[in-house]
Write a protein that holds these residues in place. Structure first.
Motif, mmCIF file in Angstrom:
data_model
loop_
_atom_site.group_PDB
_atom_site.id
_atom_site.type_symbol
_atom_site.label_atom_id
_atom_site.label_comp_id
_atom_site.label_asym_id
_atom_site.label_seq_id
_atom_site.Cartn_x
_atom_site.Cartn_y
_atom_site.Cartn_z
ATOM 1 N N LEU A 23 0.867 -1.070 -0.070
ATOM 2 C CA LEU A 23 -0.062 -0.086 0.049
ATOM 3 C C LEU A 23 0.730 1.020 0.162
ATOM 4 O O LEU A 23 0.438 2.234 -0.653
ATOM 5 C CB LEU A 23 -1.009 0.071 1.051
ATOM 6 N N GLY A 24 1.925 1.166 0.895
ATOM 7 C CA GLY A 24 2.960 2.394 0.961
ATOM 8 C C GLY A 24 3.475 2.636 -0.492
ATOM 9 O O GLY A 24 3.676 3.655 -0.975
ATOM 10 N N LEU A 25 3.768 1.384 -1.142
ATOM 11 C CA LEU A 25 4.470 1.477 -2.472
ATOM 12 C C LEU A 25 3.438 2.221 -3.645
ATOM 13 O O LEU A 25 3.741 3.068 -4.196
ATOM 14 C CB LEU A 25 4.968 0.121 -2.833
ATOM 15 N N THR A 26 2.085 1.748 -3.498
ATOM 16 C CA THR A 26 1.302 1.860 -4.673
ATOM 17 C C THR A 26 0.913 3.554 -4.273
ATOM 18 O O THR A 26 0.745 4.141 -5.336
ATOM 19 C CB THR A 26 0.031 1.003 -4.583
ATOM 20 N N ALA A 27 0.699 3.989 -2.992
ATOM 21 C CA ALA A 27 0.319 5.109 -2.758
ATOM 22 C C ALA A 27 1.614 6.251 -3.225
ATOM 23 O O ALA A 27 1.103 7.238 -3.809
ATOM 24 C CB ALA A 27 0.212 5.277 -1.171
ATOM 25 N N SER A 28 2.779 5.691 -3.004
ATOM 26 C CA SER A 28 3.716 6.522 -3.560
ATOM 27 C C SER A 28 4.017 6.879 -5.167
ATOM 28 O O SER A 28 4.058 7.879 -5.591
ATOM 29 C CB SER A 28 5.108 5.847 -2.845
ATOM 30 N N MET A 29 3.644 5.449 -5.746
ATOM 31 C CA MET A 29 3.278 5.838 -7.161
ATOM 32 C C MET A 29 2.232 6.690 -7.622
ATOM 33 O O MET A 29 2.420 7.428 -8.542
ATOM 34 C CB MET A 29 3.275 4.389 -7.662
ATOM 35 N N LEU A 30 1.188 6.769 -6.867
ATOM 36 C CA LEU A 30 -0.106 7.370 -7.095
ATOM 37 C C LEU A 30 0.407 8.897 -7.065
ATOM 38 O O LEU A 30 0.131 9.899 -7.706
ATOM 39 C CB LEU A 30 -1.178 7.106 -6.377
ATOM 40 N N VAL A 31 0.979 9.238 -5.937
ATOM 41 C CA VAL A 31 1.425 10.566 -5.673
ATOM 42 C C VAL A 31 2.479 11.215 -6.560
ATOM 43 O O VAL A 31 2.223 12.126 -7.342
ATOM 44 C CB VAL A 31 2.019 10.685 -4.016
ATOM 45 N N TRP A 32 3.394 10.247 -6.995
ATOM 46 C CA TRP A 32 4.379 10.587 -7.926
ATOM 47 C C TRP A 32 3.668 10.884 -9.413
ATOM 48 O O TRP A 32 3.997 11.848 -10.374
ATOM 49 C CB TRP A 32 5.384 9.583 -8.274
ATOM 50 N N SER A 33 2.798 9.854 -9.747
ATOM 51 C CA SER A 33 2.149 10.052 -11.143
ATOM 52 C C SER A 33 1.286 11.515 -11.123
ATOM 53 O O SER A 33 1.346 12.017 -12.063
ATOM 54 C CB SER A 33 1.306 8.925 -11.357
ATOM 55 N N VAL A 34 0.576 11.822 -10.119
ATOM 56 C CA VAL A 34 -0.263 13.028 -9.948
ATOM 57 C C VAL A 34 0.882 14.122 -10.075
ATOM 58 O O VAL A 34 0.461 15.213 -11.162
ATOM 59 C CB VAL A 34 -0.857 13.126 -8.639
ATOM 60 N N VAL A 35 1.862 14.078 -9.426
ATOM 61 C CA VAL A 35 2.785 15.361 -9.349
ATOM 62 C C VAL A 35 3.268 15.405 -10.844
ATOM 63 O O VAL A 35 3.538 16.592 -11.333
ATOM 64 C CB VAL A 35 3.819 15.323 -8.245
ATOM 65 N N ARG A 36 3.863 14.306 -11.348
ATOM 66 C CA ARG A 36 4.377 14.265 -12.749
ATOM 67 C C ARG A 36 3.486 14.939 -13.531
ATOM 68 O O ARG A 36 3.644 15.430 -14.716
ATOM 69 C CB ARG A 36 4.983 12.713 -13.108
ATOM 70 N N ALA A 37 2.102 14.523 -13.506
ATOM 71 C CA ALA A 37 1.030 14.693 -14.569
ATOM 72 C C ALA A 37 0.871 16.250 -14.443
ATOM 73 O O ALA A 37 0.493 16.936 -15.612
ATOM 74 C CB ALA A 37 -0.076 14.245 -14.407
ATOM 75 N N ASN A 38 1.216 17.007 -13.627
ATOM 76 C CA ASN A 38 1.137 18.505 -13.491
ATOM 77 C C ASN A 38 2.464 19.252 -13.726
ATOM 78 O O ASN A 38 2.549 20.369 -13.584
ATOM 79 C CB ASN A 38 0.518 18.908 -12.095
ATOM 80 N N VAL A 39 3.660 18.533 -13.895
ATOM 81 C CA VAL A 39 4.764 19.313 -14.461
ATOM 82 C C VAL A 39 4.742 19.456 -15.920
ATOM 83 O O VAL A 39 4.167 18.787 -16.656
ATOM 84 C CB VAL A 39 5.898 18.472 -14.136
ATOM 85 N N PRO A 40 5.069 21.081 -16.321
ATOM 86 C CA PRO A 40 4.953 21.155 -17.592
ATOM 87 C C PRO A 40 5.692 20.277 -18.642
ATOM 88 O O PRO A 40 6.842 19.683 -18.042
ATOM 89 C CB PRO A 40 5.963 22.478 -17.665
ATOM 90 N N ALA A 41 5.185 19.950 -19.529
ATOM 91 C CA ALA A 41 5.842 18.955 -20.593
ATOM 92 C C ALA A 41 7.166 19.156 -20.914
ATOM 93 O O ALA A 41 7.768 18.136 -21.212
ATOM 94 C CB ALA A 41 4.848 18.637 -21.861
ATOM 95 N N SER A 42 7.610 20.408 -20.871
ATOM 96 C CA SER A 42 8.853 20.579 -21.360
ATOM 97 C C SER A 42 9.869 20.113 -20.285
ATOM 98 O O SER A 42 11.256 19.859 -20.609
ATOM 99 C CB SER A 42 9.217 22.185 -21.600
#
Length: 231
Positions: A23-42
């Motif tokens: 659960l800790g690993l998947t939650a970390s992946m979720l947070v990372w994915s959300v943050v990465r999705a909001n980073v500018p494409a450049s």
């Protein structure tokens, strides 16, 4: 000595700790994915943003499934958790040196069976030669054989003055076999020498969690048993 409530002392590693880690690993992946999705494409072409683990939808699914697994496991663990208690009463016996004895019996009030492993004993003797209020005690937890030796120091003979039941490995205890949960028998002579005898019971339930209860054998004991009491 006050009675202690039952408590859980060990969780099953495979069925509890591993899902929590996942659960800790998947939650970390979720947070990372959300943050990465909001980073500018450049910026995603440089480290650390170029590291892609799971997309947001996959990470959300993995986190939800793992959390559901932990919740289901917790519900089942609550359903099969043993409810360990004990009762004491006077019984008529033929095996000991006196006709009546104080019997201590272990009970499990839960619907699911539990396994008892290697009970430990603590002996507190009445010290007549000591100042008032001072007791002679074997303060550490010991095996059944060591408890028999400790009781023998005041002249008590196992099988004559008292009886400590031998519980084999993984002794099953369920609410359908309560009569088999006899722990000990004490004659009046034995209780005249014993201030308290504690038995530490570790019970493993069906999800692999271990629960502990300390039985106070002399709690409410009829120290001069003269007739059987109601069971």
């Amino acid at each position: 000595m006050e009675s202690e409530p039952q408590r859980r002392v060990l969780r099953n590693t495979a069925l509890f700790k591993v899902p929590v880690v996942l659960l800790g690993l998947t939650a970390s992946m979720l947070v990372w994915s959300v943050v990465r999705a909001n980073v500018p494409a450049s910026a995603r072409g440089s480290w650390p943003w170029k590291l892609a683990l799971l997309d947001v939808q996959s990470a959300t699914t993995a986190t939800t499934v793992t959390a559901g697994l932990i919740f289901a496991r917790a519900q089942y663990a609550s359903a099969v958790r043993p409810m360990i208690g004990w009762v004491g009463y006077v019984v008529e016996v033929a095996e000991l040196s006196e006709s009546f004895a104080w019997m201590v019996r272990l009970v499990n009030g839960a619907g699911a069976a539990a396994q008892i492993h290697d009970p430990k004993y603590r002996v507190v003797l009445r010290g007549d030669a000591e100042p008032q209020g001072v007791r002679v005690a074997a303060s550490s937890w010991m095996s059944r054989d060591e408890a028999v030796v400790a009781l023998g120091t005041v002249g008590l003979v196992e099988g004559q003055d008292y009886a400590l039941r031998v519980l084999g490995p993984s002794f099953p205890l369920s609410n359908s076999s309560q009569k088999h949960g006899i722990l000990a028998l004490f004659t009046g002579r034995a209780m005249a020498e014993i201030e308290e005898l504690l038995i530490r019971i570790d019970a493993t339930d069906q999800v692999g969690d271990t629960h502990r209860r300390v039985v106070h054998c002399m709690q409410g004991a009829v120290r001069v048993p003269a007739s059987p009491s109601l069971d």
